[in-house]
Motif scaffolding. Structure first.
Motif, PDB file in Angstrom:
ATOM      1  N   ALA A  51       0.830  -1.200   0.000  1.00 27.68           N
ATOM      2  CA  ALA A  51       0.000   0.000   0.000  1.00 27.68           C
ATOM      3  C   ALA A  51       0.869   1.256   0.000  1.00 27.68           C
ATOM      4  N   LYS A  52       1.964   1.211   0.757  1.00 28.69           N
ATOM      5  CA  LYS A  52       2.887   2.351   0.821  1.00 28.69           C
ATOM      6  C   LYS A  52       3.501   2.609  -0.549  1.00 28.69           C
ATOM      7  N   GLU A  53       3.937   1.553  -1.225  1.00 25.47           N
ATOM      8  CA  GLU A  53       4.535   1.695  -2.549  1.00 25.47           C
ATOM      9  C   GLU A  53       3.522   2.256  -3.551  1.00 25.47           C
ATOM     10  N   GLU A  54       2.281   1.782  -3.444  1.00 25.50           N
ATOM     11  CA  GLU A  54       1.223   2.240  -4.353  1.00 25.50           C
ATOM     12  C   GLU A  54       0.967   3.733  -4.192  1.00 25.50           C
ATOM     13  N   ILE A  55       0.808   4.189  -2.954  1.00 22.92           N
ATOM     14  CA  ILE A  55       0.513   5.598  -2.703  1.00 22.92           C
ATOM     15  C   ILE A  55       1.700   6.479  -3.076  1.00 22.92           C
ATOM     16  N   GLU A  56       2.914   6.015  -2.803  1.00 20.62           N
ATOM     17  CA  GLU A  56       4.097   6.795  -3.170  1.00 20.62           C
ATOM     18  C   GLU A  56       4.184   6.951  -4.687  1.00 20.62           C
ATOM     19  N   TRP A  57       3.800   5.901  -5.425  1.00 20.93           N
ATOM     20  CA  TRP A  57       3.808   5.969  -6.888  1.00 20.93           C
ATOM     21  C   TRP A  57       2.811   7.020  -7.365  1.00 20.93           C
ATOM     22  N   VAL A  58       1.620   7.023  -6.775  1.00 20.67           N
ATOM     23  CA  VAL A  58       0.591   8.001  -7.146  1.00 20.67           C
ATOM     24  C   VAL A  58       1.061   9.415  -6.826  1.00 20.67           C
ATOM     25  N   ILE A  59       1.646   9.615  -5.652  1.00 22.34           N
ATOM     26  CA  ILE A  59       2.121  10.942  -5.247  1.00 22.34           C
ATOM     27  C   ILE A  59       3.194  11.442  -6.205  1.00 22.34           C
ATOM     28  N   ASP A  60       4.172  10.576  -6.529  1.00 23.71           N
ATOM     29  CA  ASP A  60       5.244  10.958  -7.456  1.00 23.71           C
ATOM     30  C   ASP A  60       4.673  11.361  -8.809  1.00 23.71           C
ATOM     31  N   LEU A  61       3.744  10.563  -9.301  1.00 27.23           N
ATOM     32  CA  LEU A  61       3.180  10.810 -10.622  1.00 27.23           C
ATOM     33  C   LEU A  61       2.393  12.115 -10.647  1.00 27.23           C
ATOM     34  N   VAL A  62       1.544  12.343  -9.662  1.00 24.37           N
ATOM     35  CA  VAL A  62       0.743  13.571  -9.623  1.00 24.37           C
ATOM     36  C   VAL A  62       1.654  14.790  -9.534  1.00 24.37           C
ATOM     37  N   ARG A  63       2.685  14.718  -8.697  1.00 26.76           N
ATOM     38  CA  ARG A  63       3.605  15.852  -8.559  1.00 26.76           C
ATOM     39  C   ARG A  63       4.300  16.161  -9.882  1.00 26.76           C
ATOM     40  N   GLU A  64       4.764  15.125 -10.574  1.00 29.69           N
ATOM     41  CA  GLU A  64       5.482  15.325 -11.831  1.00 29.69           C
ATOM     42  C   GLU A  64       4.554  15.853 -12.922  1.00 29.69           C
ATOM     43  N   ILE A  65       3.332  15.339 -12.990  1.00 27.49           N
ATOM     44  CA  ILE A  65       2.388  15.819 -14.013  1.00 27.49           C
ATOM     45  C   ILE A  65       2.049  17.281 -13.768  1.00 27.49           C
ATOM     46  N   ARG A  66       1.871  17.657 -12.526  1.00 32.94           N
ATOM     47  CA  ARG A  66       1.589  19.062 -12.232  1.00 32.94           C
ATOM     48  C   ARG A  66       2.773  19.947 -12.597  1.00 32.94           C
ATOM     49  N   SER A  67       3.989  19.446 -12.404  1.00 28.00           N
ATOM     50  CA  SER A  67       5.180  20.204 -12.796  1.00 28.00           C
ATOM     51  C   SER A  67       5.213  20.401 -14.306  1.00 28.00           C
ATOM     52  N   VAL A  68       4.877  19.351 -15.051  1.00 27.04           N
ATOM     53  CA  VAL A  68       4.845  19.446 -16.513  1.00 27.04           C
ATOM     54  C   VAL A  68       3.825  20.486 -16.950  1.00 27.04           C
ATOM     55  N   ARG A  69       2.662  20.477 -16.345  1.00 21.75           N
ATOM     56  CA  ARG A  69       1.626  21.463 -16.691  1.00 21.75           C
ATOM     57  C   ARG A  69       2.145  22.889 -16.476  1.00 21.75           C
ATOM     58  N   THR A  70       2.819  23.101 -15.340  1.00 20.93           N
ATOM     59  CA  THR A  70       3.330  24.435 -15.021  1.00 20.93           C
ATOM     60  C   THR A  70       4.420  24.837 -15.996  1.00 20.93           C
ATOM     61  N   GLU A  71       5.374  23.941 -16.245  1.00 23.45           N
ATOM     62  CA  GLU A  71       6.510  24.247 -17.116  1.00 23.45           C
ATOM     63  C   GLU A  71       6.084  24.547 -18.552  1.00 23.45           C
ATOM     64  N   LEU A  72       5.080  23.828 -19.035  1.00 22.40           N
ATOM     65  CA  LEU A  72       4.692  23.927 -20.439  1.00 22.40           C
ATOM     66  C   LEU A  72       3.398  24.713 -20.659  1.00 22.40           C
ATOM     67  N   ASN A  73       2.955  25.397 -19.608  1.00 24.51           N
ATOM     68  CA  ASN A  73       1.751  26.231 -19.713  1.00 24.51           C
ATOM     69  C   ASN A  73       0.531  25.455 -20.212  1.00 24.51           C
ATOM     70  N   ILE A  74       0.374  24.245 -19.744  1.00 26.91           N
ATOM     71  CA  ILE A  74      -0.805  23.444 -20.089  1.00 26.91           C
ATOM     72  C   ILE A  74      -1.910  23.795 -19.090  1.00 26.91           C
ATOM     73  N   PRO A  75      -3.072  24.206 -19.559  1.00 28.16           N
ATOM     74  CA  PRO A  75      -4.157  24.605 -18.637  1.00 28.16           C
ATOM     75  C   PRO A  75      -4.492  23.487 -17.652  1.00 28.16           C
ATOM     76  N   PRO A  76      -4.720  23.828 -16.399  1.00 25.24           N
ATOM     77  CA  PRO A  76      -5.058  22.811 -15.381  1.00 25.24           C
ATOM     78  C   PRO A  76      -6.292  22.000 -15.735  1.00 25.24           C
ATOM     79  N   SER A  77      -7.196  22.597 -16.531  1.00 25.81           N
ATOM     80  CA  SER A  77      -8.441  21.903 -16.869  1.00 25.81           C
ATOM     81  C   SER A  77      -8.278  20.891 -18.005  1.00 25.81           C
ATOM     82  N   SER A  78      -7.147  20.952 -18.713  1.00 23.23           N
ATOM     83  CA  SER A  78      -6.954  20.045 -19.854  1.00 23.23           C
ATOM     84  C   SER A  78      -6.838  18.598 -19.377  1.00 23.23           C
TER      85      SER A  78
END
Length: 205
Positions: A51-78
């Motif tokens: 369960a710990k590994e699963e949640i850590e994977w989700v947290i890492d992925l969400v953080r990285e995707i949000r960083s990509v959105r910010t860096e590349l000016n992708i609208p949050p709603s996309s």
């Protein structure tokens, strides 16, 4: 459960708030002893490694995707599509169980355990798996590359200038400590910005 939890909170707060917690302790019912001699809680929780590994994977992925959105000016709603080729067992399990959470937190609506189609894409490392997010139609790739290139050039130039100033003995010896500290902080900021912008350019291919 709520009563037991409140008891443990009172026990732990007692050294900091002795009179208030003692009063609450005795007003919550008959007690065989004073709060000051109550036994401290002993943690005996067992961590679920999967369960710990699963949640850590989700947290890492969400953080990285949000960083990509910010860096590349992708609208949050996309809404995004995601491709995971050669997904690890942990990644497959997390995707199957956390689809709704990922759709809500990262706005990823479609998952495919296969190679991504050709074209501009962002590659994200989550755990031991690489998640590819196609960028076609999400932003003006050419304009974004131009903007990032200019920003990278400016940040690199500023970081280089500050590094030269900090390497100059005359500046270090004569400047006030707060001026040196500010120059170092500014250098670190611009260097980090340059690194971030270079990574964003690399994402665009």
């Amino acid at each position: 459960v709520a009563g037991w939890v409140l008891d443990q909170i009172l026990v732990m707060l007692h050294p900091f708030m002795p009179f208030v917690t003692e009063e609450l302790w005795h007003n919550m019912g008959a007690r065989p002893y004073e709060l000051i001699v109550a036994k401290w809680p002993e943690p005996d929780a067992v961590v679920d490694a999967e369960a710990k590994e699963e949640i850590e994977w989700v947290i890492d992925l969400v953080r990285e995707i949000r960083s990509v959105r910010t860096e590349l000016n992708i609208p949050p709603s996309s809404k995004l599509d995601a491709y995971v080729q050669d997904a690890s067992e942990a990644a497959r399990f997390a995707i199957s169980r956390q689809t709704l959470a990922l759709a809500r937190l990262a706005r990823v609506d479609n998952w495919s355990l296969s190679a991504a189609p050709a074209g501009p894409a962002a590659q994200i490392i989550a755990g031991s798996s690489t998640v590819t997010i196609p960028l076609g139609g999400l932003s003006d790739i050419a304009a974004e590359k131009s903007r990032l290139a200019k920003a990278l050039e400016a940040s690199t130039k500023e970081a280089k200038s500050l590094a030269g100033r900090l390497a100059n003995p005359a500046f270090v010896e004569k400047a006030k400590p707060e001026a040196i500290a500010k120059a170092r902080a500014d250098h670190d900021h611009h260097a980090a910005e340059a690194e971030r912008q270079a990574a964003a350019l690399a994402r665009l291919g």
